[in-house]
Design a protein around this motif. Structure first.
Motif, PDB file in Angstrom:
ATOM      1  N   GLU A  53      29.316  27.793  51.773  1.00  0.00           N
ATOM      2  CA  GLU A  53      29.241  29.074  51.105  1.00  0.00           C
ATOM      3  C   GLU A  53      30.439  29.165  51.902  1.00  0.00           C
ATOM      4  O   GLU A  53      30.267  29.640  52.984  1.00  0.00           O
ATOM      5  CB  GLU A  53      27.792  29.923  51.180  1.00  0.00           C
ATOM      6  N   ARG A  54      31.414  30.428  50.907  1.00  0.00           N
ATOM      7  CA  ARG A  54      32.148  31.264  51.199  1.00  0.00           C
ATOM      8  C   ARG A  54      32.131  32.477  50.923  1.00  0.00           C
ATOM      9  O   ARG A  54      31.970  33.277  49.840  1.00  0.00           O
ATOM     10  CB  ARG A  54      33.882  31.364  51.265  1.00  0.00           C
ATOM     11  N   THR A  55      31.981  33.811  52.485  1.00  0.00           N
ATOM     12  CA  THR A  55      32.552  34.901  51.725  1.00  0.00           C
ATOM     13  C   THR A  55      33.624  35.296  51.392  1.00  0.00           C
ATOM     14  O   THR A  55      34.812  34.459  51.299  1.00  0.00           O
ATOM     15  CB  THR A  55      32.439  35.920  53.752  1.00  0.00           C
ATOM     16  N   ILE A  56      33.640  35.925  50.410  1.00  0.00           N
ATOM     17  CA  ILE A  56      34.586  36.269  49.009  1.00  0.00           C
ATOM     18  C   ILE A  56      35.056  38.006  49.243  1.00  0.00           C
ATOM     19  O   ILE A  56      36.367  38.166  49.655  1.00  0.00           O
ATOM     20  CB  ILE A  56      34.053  36.197  47.868  1.00  0.00           C
ATOM     21  N   ALA A  57      33.779  38.757  49.743  1.00  0.00           N
ATOM     22  CA  ALA A  57      34.249  40.233  50.204  1.00  0.00           C
ATOM     23  C   ALA A  57      33.008  40.534  50.454  1.00  0.00           C
ATOM     24  O   ALA A  57      32.436  40.381  50.215  1.00  0.00           O
ATOM     25  CB  ALA A  57      34.978  40.710  49.325  1.00  0.00           C
ATOM     26  N   THR A  58      33.646  41.879  51.621  1.00  0.00           N
ATOM     27  CA  THR A  58      32.317  42.174  51.845  1.00  0.00           C
ATOM     28  C   THR A  58      32.337  44.280  51.696  1.00  0.00           C
ATOM     29  O   THR A  58      33.117  44.229  51.295  1.00  0.00           O
ATOM     30  CB  THR A  58      31.907  42.690  53.685  1.00  0.00           C
ATOM     31  N   ASN A  59      31.485  44.255  51.899  1.00  0.00           N
ATOM     32  CA  ASN A  59      31.238  45.966  52.225  1.00  0.00           C
ATOM     33  C   ASN A  59      30.819  47.032  50.652  1.00  0.00           C
ATOM     34  O   ASN A  59      31.698  47.762  50.555  1.00  0.00           O
ATOM     35  CB  ASN A  59      32.675  47.090  53.439  1.00  0.00           C
ATOM     36  N   LEU A  60      30.627  46.017  50.074  1.00  0.00           N
ATOM     37  CA  LEU A  60      30.072  46.271  48.585  1.00  0.00           C
ATOM     38  C   LEU A  60      29.632  47.275  48.659  1.00  0.00           C
ATOM     39  O   LEU A  60      28.509  46.580  48.608  1.00  0.00           O
ATOM     40  CB  LEU A  60      30.631  44.453  47.680  1.00  0.00           C
ATOM     41  N   ASP A  61      29.401  48.419  47.454  1.00  0.00           N
ATOM     42  CA  ASP A  61      28.676  49.148  47.310  1.00  0.00           C
ATOM     43  C   ASP A  61      28.101  48.755  46.004  1.00  0.00           C
ATOM     44  O   ASP A  61      27.118  48.968  45.057  1.00  0.00           O
ATOM     45  CB  ASP A  61      29.220  50.454  47.114  1.00  0.00           C
ATOM     46  N   TRP A  62      28.799  48.235  44.918  1.00  0.00           N
ATOM     47  CA  TRP A  62      28.963  47.441  43.551  1.00  0.00           C
ATOM     48  C   TRP A  62      29.267  46.541  42.575  1.00  0.00           C
ATOM     49  O   TRP A  62      30.472  45.952  43.740  1.00  0.00           O
ATOM     50  CB  TRP A  62      28.955  49.132  42.365  1.00  0.00           C
ATOM     51  N   LEU A  63      28.844  45.953  42.466  1.00  0.00           N
ATOM     52  CA  LEU A  63      29.403  44.443  42.030  1.00  0.00           C
ATOM     53  C   LEU A  63      28.806  45.019  40.278  1.00  0.00           C
ATOM     54  O   LEU A  63      28.507  44.583  39.713  1.00  0.00           O
ATOM     55  CB  LEU A  63      28.278  43.190  41.847  1.00  0.00           C
ATOM     56  N   GLY A  64      30.543  44.737  40.087  1.00  0.00           N
ATOM     57  CA  GLY A  64      30.546  44.848  38.087  1.00  0.00           C
ATOM     58  C   GLY A  64      30.464  43.189  37.843  1.00  0.00           C
ATOM     59  O   GLY A  64      31.730  42.589  37.794  1.00  0.00           O
ATOM     60  N   ILE A  65      29.438  43.195  36.892  1.00  0.00           N
ATOM     61  CA  ILE A  65      29.989  41.863  36.100  1.00  0.00           C
ATOM     62  C   ILE A  65      30.200  42.413  35.033  1.00  0.00           C
ATOM     63  O   ILE A  65      29.569  42.388  33.854  1.00  0.00           O
ATOM     64  CB  ILE A  65      28.057  40.994  35.799  1.00  0.00           C
ATOM     65  N   VAL A  66      31.897  41.268  34.834  1.00  0.00           N
ATOM     66  CA  VAL A  66      32.251  41.654  33.204  1.00  0.00           C
ATOM     67  C   VAL A  66      32.091  40.731  32.692  1.00  0.00           C
ATOM     68  O   VAL A  66      32.413  39.180  32.970  1.00  0.00           O
ATOM     69  CB  VAL A  66      33.762  41.098  34.201  1.00  0.00           C
ATOM     70  N   VAL A  67      31.525  40.942  31.239  1.00  0.00           N
ATOM     71  CA  VAL A  67      31.194  39.839  30.459  1.00  0.00           C
ATOM     72  C   VAL A  67      32.565  40.702  28.937  1.00  0.00           C
ATOM     73  O   VAL A  67      32.779  40.831  28.833  1.00  0.00           O
ATOM     74  CB  VAL A  67      29.750  39.344  29.453  1.00  0.00           C
ATOM     75  N   ALA A  68      32.474  39.141  27.924  1.00  0.00           N
ATOM     76  CA  ALA A  68      33.380  39.284  27.006  1.00  0.00           C
ATOM     77  C   ALA A  68      32.721  39.086  26.127  1.00  0.00           C
ATOM     78  O   ALA A  68      32.230  37.866  25.913  1.00  0.00           O
ATOM     79  CB  ALA A  68      34.986  39.295  27.125  1.00  0.00           C
ATOM     80  N   VAL A  69      33.820  39.880  25.102  1.00  0.00           N
ATOM     81  CA  VAL A  69      32.936  39.402  23.399  1.00  0.00           C
ATOM     82  C   VAL A  69      33.314  37.927  23.012  1.00  0.00           C
ATOM     83  O   VAL A  69      33.350  36.823  22.405  1.00  0.00           O
ATOM     84  CB  VAL A  69      33.267  40.142  22.176  1.00  0.00           C
ATOM     85  N   GLU A  70      34.599  37.899  23.785  1.00  0.00           N
ATOM     86  CA  GLU A  70      35.204  36.284  24.104  1.00  0.00           C
ATOM     87  C   GLU A  70      35.823  36.299  25.393  1.00  0.00           C
ATOM     88  O   GLU A  70      36.923  36.786  25.714  1.00  0.00           O
ATOM     89  CB  GLU A  70      35.865  35.974  22.803  1.00  0.00           C
ATOM     90  N   PRO A  71      36.008  35.149  26.039  1.00  0.00           N
ATOM     91  CA  PRO A  71      34.814  33.919  25.664  1.00  0.00           C
ATOM     92  C   PRO A  71      33.403  34.342  26.716  1.00  0.00           C
ATOM     93  O   PRO A  71      33.198  35.263  27.318  1.00  0.00           O
ATOM     94  CB  PRO A  71      35.179  32.653  26.689  1.00  0.00           C
ATOM     95  N   ARG A  72      32.584  34.070  26.034  1.00  0.00           N
ATOM     96  CA  ARG A  72      30.653  34.267  25.497  1.00  0.00           C
ATOM     97  C   ARG A  72      30.414  33.929  27.230  1.00  0.00           C
ATOM     98  O   ARG A  72      30.910  32.327  27.437  1.00  0.00           O
ATOM     99  CB  ARG A  72      30.211  33.759  24.788  1.00  0.00           C
ATOM    100  N   GLU A  73      29.406  34.283  28.406  1.00  0.00           N
ATOM    101  CA  GLU A  73      29.033  34.148  29.308  1.00  0.00           C
ATOM    102  C   GLU A  73      28.075  32.836  29.125  1.00  0.00           C
ATOM    103  O   GLU A  73      27.808  32.647  28.006  1.00  0.00           O
ATOM    104  CB  GLU A  73      29.546  35.068  30.130  1.00  0.00           C
ATOM    105  N   PRO A  74      28.079  31.660  29.706  1.00  0.00           N
ATOM    106  CA  PRO A  74      27.614  30.704  30.006  1.00  0.00           C
ATOM    107  C   PRO A  74      25.323  31.921  30.087  1.00  0.00           C
ATOM    108  O   PRO A  74      25.892  33.133  30.409  1.00  0.00           O
ATOM    109  CB  PRO A  74      27.063  29.653  31.872  1.00  0.00           C
ATOM    110  N   PRO A  75      24.283  31.327  29.053  1.00  0.00           N
ATOM    111  CA  PRO A  75      23.075  31.405  29.030  1.00  0.00           C
ATOM    112  C   PRO A  75      22.934  31.944  30.053  1.00  0.00           C
ATOM    113  O   PRO A  75      23.400  31.019  31.629  1.00  0.00           O
ATOM    114  CB  PRO A  75      22.347  30.312  28.408  1.00  0.00           C
ATOM    115  N   GLY A  76      22.502  32.992  30.777  1.00  0.00           N
ATOM    116  CA  GLY A  76      21.534  33.065  31.938  1.00  0.00           C
ATOM    117  C   GLY A  76      22.496  33.796  33.102  1.00  0.00           C
ATOM    118  O   GLY A  76      22.448  33.941  33.990  1.00  0.00           O
ATOM    119  N   TYR A  77      23.884  34.225  32.612  1.00  0.00           N
ATOM    120  CA  TYR A  77      25.141  34.418  33.695  1.00  0.00           C
ATOM    121  C   TYR A  77      25.017  35.933  33.758  1.00  0.00           C
ATOM    122  O   TYR A  77      24.526  36.017  35.163  1.00  0.00           O
ATOM    123  CB  TYR A  77      26.567  34.300  33.018  1.00  0.00           C
ATOM    124  N   ILE A  78      24.403  36.883  33.475  1.00  0.00           N
ATOM    125  CA  ILE A  78      24.638  38.198  33.971  1.00  0.00           C
ATOM    126  C   ILE A  78      23.854  38.931  34.405  1.00  0.00           C
ATOM    127  O   ILE A  78      22.562  38.868  35.392  1.00  0.00           O
ATOM    128  CB  ILE A  78      24.314  39.264  31.968  1.00  0.00           C
TER     129      ILE A  78
END
Ligand SMILES: Nc1nc2c(ncn2[C@@H]2O[C@H](COP(=O)(O)OP(=O)(O)O)[C@@H](O)[C@H]2O)c(=O)[nH]1
Ligand SMILES: [Mg+2]
Ligand SMILES: [Zn+2]
Length: 318
Positions: free
Chosen positions: A92-117
């Motif tokens: 496990e690696r730390t990517i970023a700290t002190n985050l207040d919000w996590l924006g889960i970005v998906v799109a019409v194309e390419p679609r995310e894998p099932p369960g990703y959100i």
């Protein structure tokens, strides 16, 4: 614990390899880590100036860390809202700290894998970060069908924004969340438009768009996995590169049980057992809500699927 399942690192705070005892000091000039270059970090100070500071051996600092600088040394303040990922060797690696919000970005194309959100919501909540959902490329969402569907499922669990980095539609909603100096990060599958969104929100920025990244194995990025950018109206956004594997952080079934999007209302009322996994337990508030038609059967099935995945040893290696 199932036989053969490897021991998990400590969950709260940083994982073991990330948290050696740090030489620390009082005082110093406060700053924020805005980029990470392996052996050094770029620190931005309150007056807007920036300086590269070399890390001490064993010292760790990542994007989002609040630090104090004295001379050519750095002290890292304790952090909340820690986002991690698993590296290709399974650590496990730390990517970023002190985050207040996590924006889960998906799109019409390419679609995310099932369960990703769903995983994204659970990961954020387990880390004490507020999740929100961004559907990008609305210019390709004919009739808004996908946006409507996502809103139906997720709007009661957090903000859902339908946006287009290309046309600019809906983008103004994002800085509002981050006003007052809040820190947010975008995560999502490669190609959904995370870098495009940060470019559209931060003037004079030119992040590489459409770049290959770590998720596909052959990376153009080597050490930098995240960069932090100031928004004109206050607040900061972190762009992450290559998060095919962001969803492969260690998660416990109990964390899915406590943070699955859509279960908020019954969870508020509670289940009879504190460690209820909402499967067959008596006195389960989620199962009662399901029986009463307040939770969609498909959502409960998606939840059961996630718990099953989290219990499988394969999931731990992915
Ligand atoms: N049609 C359309 N394409 C977009 C939009 N946002 C990004 N793209 C395209 O999607 C591709 C991937 O974008 P990028 O920002 O690199 O995605 P990332 O991998 O999530 O950072 C690029 O070709 C972008 O031009 C959008 O709102 N609409
Ligand atoms: Mg990108
Ligand atoms: Zn329950």
């Amino acid at each position: 614990m199932a036989p053969g399942r490897r021991k998990k690192p400590a969950r709260r705070g940083r994982s073991a390899e990330d948290a050696p005892p740090q030489p620390d000091f009082e005082g110093g000039t406060p700053g924020l880590v805005v980029a990470h270059h392996g052996v050094a970090v770029l620190v931005r100070f309150e007056d807007g100036s920036e300086r590269q500071i070399w890390l001490q051996p064993d010292q760790r600092a990542v994007v989002g860390d609040r630090v104090r600088v004295r001379g050519d040394r750095l002290a890292v303040d304790p952090a909340h809202g820690v986002l991690r990922r698993r590296d290709p060797r399974g650590r496990e690696r730390t990517i970023a700290t002190n985050l207040d919000w996590l924006g889960i970005v998906v799109a019409v194309e390419p679609r995310e894998p099932p369960g990703y959100i769903d995983r994204g919501f659970v990961i954020a909540r387990a880390a004490g970060i507020e999740p929100f959902l961004v559907l990008n490329k609305t210019d390709l969402d004919e009739g808004g069908a996908l946006g409507a569907r996502l809103e139906e499922i997720y709007a009661s669990s957090g903000p859902v924004f339908r946006v287009s980095a290309e046309s600019g539609e809906g983008l103004e909603q994002i800085p509002v969340l981050l006003a007052g100096g809040k820190l947010g990060a975008f995560v999502g599958p490669s190609g959904v438009g995370k870098s495009s969104l940060v470019n559209a929100l931060v003037p004079d920025l030119d992040l590489r768009v459409g770049a290959l990244n770590r998720g596909s194995g052959k990376g153009t990025h080597t050490t930098t996995t995240a960069t932090l950018h100031a928004l004109p109206g206050g607040g900061f956004l972190v762009d992450t590169a290559g998060f095919k594997d962001f969803i492969a952080v260690d998660l416990e079934p109990s964390e899915a049980a406590a943070g699955f999007p859509g279960f908020e209302v019954p969870l508020e009322a509670g289940c009879r057992f504190r460690d209820c996994l909402h499967r067959t337990e008596p006195g389960c508030g989620v199962l009662a809500a399901l029986a009463a038609g307040e939770i969609d059967e498909r959502r409960h099935r998606a939840y059961l699927q996630l718990v099953e995945e989290l219990e499988s040893p394969d999931d731990q290696r992915r």
